[in-house]
Design an enzyme around this catalytic site. Structure first.
Site, mmCIF file in Angstrom:
data_model
loop_
_atom_site.group_PDB
_atom_site.id
_atom_site.type_symbol
_atom_site.label_atom_id
_atom_site.label_comp_id
_atom_site.label_asym_id
_atom_site.label_seq_id
_atom_site.Cartn_x
_atom_site.Cartn_y
_atom_site.Cartn_z
ATOM 1 N N ILE A 118 3.167 2.008 -5.462
ATOM 2 C CA ILE A 118 3.112 0.778 -4.667
ATOM 3 C C ILE A 118 1.904 0.871 -3.729
ATOM 4 C CG2 ILE A 118 4.321 -0.751 -3.077
ATOM 5 C CD1 ILE A 118 5.651 -0.535 -5.802
ATOM 6 N N HIS A 119 0.800 0.322 -4.176
ATOM 7 C CA HIS A 119 -0.410 0.239 -3.361
ATOM 8 C C HIS A 119 -0.547 -1.207 -2.885
ATOM 9 C CE1 HIS A 119 -2.523 -1.488 -6.884
ATOM 10 N NE2 HIS A 119 -1.804 -0.614 -7.569
#
Length: 101
Positions: free
Chosen positions: A17-18
């Site tokens: 999850i960037h």
């Protein structure tokens, strides 16, 4: 009275999850009236906050609990879990090193 809906999801996309997946999650969550939280390792955050999502440090393989409470909770959980199931539309080819076709 609204009940709480909970579902465990797994981060499948290679980069975790960037910024882009966090943006997709917060925008999707913002379409719903219910309160939505994501929990990782005992830390629960507001899913409508992109910065909070980024603080989770969720990498590929991380298991997260999605929790929603409110009138449209089931719809919210369904929509958000679908983003996880699709790997946020990212593929292994997107993480290939620069210069590779």
């Amino acid at each position: 009275m609204s009940s709480t809906i909970e579902k465990v999801v797994t981060v499948q996309n290679p980069m975790g999850i960037h910024m882009r997946p966090a943006d997709l999650l917060s925008r999707a969550a913002g379409r719903f009236q219910c309160q939505i939280e994501i929990e990782k390792d005992g830390q629960a955050i507001d899913c409508k906050s992109i910065m909070s999502i980024l603080t989770l440090g969720a990498r590929q393989g991380s298991q997260l609990s999605l929790r929603a409470c409110g009138v449209d909770a089931q719809e919210a959980i369904d929509a958000l879990s679908e983003l996880f199931n699709q790997g946020f539309d990212e593929s292994d080819s997107e993480v290939a090193s620069p210069g590779r076709p």
